[in-house]
Scaffold this active site. Structure first.
Site, mmCIF file in Angstrom:
data_model
loop_
_atom_site.group_PDB
_atom_site.id
_atom_site.type_symbol
_atom_site.label_atom_id
_atom_site.label_comp_id
_atom_site.label_asym_id
_atom_site.label_seq_id
_atom_site.Cartn_x
_atom_site.Cartn_y
_atom_site.Cartn_z
ATOM 1 N N SER A 119 0.819 -1.197 0.000
ATOM 2 C CA SER A 119 0.000 0.000 0.000
ATOM 3 C C SER A 119 0.855 1.250 0.000
ATOM 4 C CB SER A 119 -0.901 -0.010 1.230
ATOM 5 O OG SER A 119 -1.621 1.180 1.331
ATOM 6 N N HIS A 124 -1.055 15.857 1.352
ATOM 7 C CA HIS A 124 -0.588 17.118 0.770
ATOM 8 C C HIS A 124 -1.448 18.236 1.343
ATOM 9 C CE1 HIS A 124 1.616 14.700 -2.148
ATOM 10 N NE2 HIS A 124 0.484 14.060 -2.396
ATOM 11 N N CYS A 147 -4.192 -2.991 -0.535
ATOM 12 C CA CYS A 147 -4.545 -4.223 -1.238
ATOM 13 C C CYS A 147 -4.821 -5.296 -0.191
ATOM 14 C CB CYS A 147 -3.419 -4.681 -2.152
ATOM 15 S SG CYS A 147 -3.113 -3.614 -3.560
#
Length: 269
Positions: A119, A124, A147
């Site tokens: 993963s 941000h 996943c």
């Protein structure tokens, strides 16, 4: 088809479903002067520096049981920061509990109960301001992609409590497919009706929420806007008793328009 521990469906291979959570939060402030705006941006840079964002993402990794492989981070000038983590499956010391498949809020960092396959986690930040309306807005975008069996929605509870937010936009999508032993495709491995079910009740009560879901595509979207409005929470460095009645009305109008435009995704004339 839903996969549960009770059904114990045996897969053909690795569960390679990709589950992506996008958490976008907005903090809004009225900054009348250049000095107020600069002070607000300085506060935001300190409150959400790359160092603190790393701590938040590491807590997210702990919640979903991930092992951090690599961290890249950067503070930007004049404002903003970014952090990216590459993570892998953590050491398996416990079975995945049955409750991890339920549609309910996830744990906080002190109650680690889950594991994760390959993963990444990113954040941000985007401070900005209106050129002449006196409005400053801080946005943070967090993406958690996993996943395997565990849904990144289990980290949503902690993310909401980690940021001061007036408006939130949350997206969740399951991509790809995995197969059972007979080769039958499975396009999702857990039941989900709404992202709202992963938001704790005491938090949900604070927001007006709207769902836009495309169930057949495994796409889920929830928008949240803070219900109660106290002007003191949106003034930086002073309180509303310092305002004239007309200023009180006008600043409140501007702030509420800003929140509504973000919430509904359209400009309000």
């Amino acid at each position: 088809m839903k996969l549960t521990r009770d059904q114990a469906i045996e897969l053909h291979g690795f569960n390679n479903l990709t589950k992506s959570l996008s958490f976008n939060m907005y903090d809004i402030c009225f900054t009348k002067t250049k000095e107020e705006r600069e002070a607000y941006l300085k506060y935001i840079d300190e409150q959400y520096s790359a160092e603190r964002l790393q701590k938040i993402l590491k807590d997210v990794a702990d919640i979903i049981g991930a092992h951090v492989l690599n961290v890249a981070y950067q503070d930007f000038e004049p404002a903003g920061a970014s952090v990216t983590m590459l993570v892998s499956e953590g050491p398996v010391t416990h079975d995945v509990p049955k409750e991890s498949f339920e549609e309910s809020p996830g744990p906080l960092p002190e109650s680690l109960v889950m594991q994760l396959d390959k993963s990444h986690i990113t954040v941000h930040t985007y401070p900005e301001f209106h050129p002449d309306e006196g409005i400053s807005t801080f946005r943070a975008d967090v993406d958690v992609s996993t996943c395997g069996e565990i849904s990144p929605l289990k980290a949503l509870h902690y993310l909401i409590r980690s940021f001061e937010t007036d408006v939130m936009a949350i997206d969740y999508r399951v991509r790809g497919f995995t197969r059972d032993k007979s080769g039958h495709k499975l396009f999702i491995d857990h039941e989900i009706n709404s992202i709202q079910n992963y938001i704790p009740e005491d938090v949900g009560e604070q927001f007006d929420m709207i769902d836009v879901n495309v169930y057949q595509e495994n796409i889920f979207h929830t928008k949240c806007k803070l219900r109660e409005f106290d002007l003191n929470n949106y003034l930086f460095g002073y309180t509303k008793d310092k305002l004239t009645p007309d200023e009180h009305i006008e600043i409140t109008r501007r702030l509420k328009i800003e929140m509504d435009e973000i919430f509904y995704g359209t400009n309000i004339v």
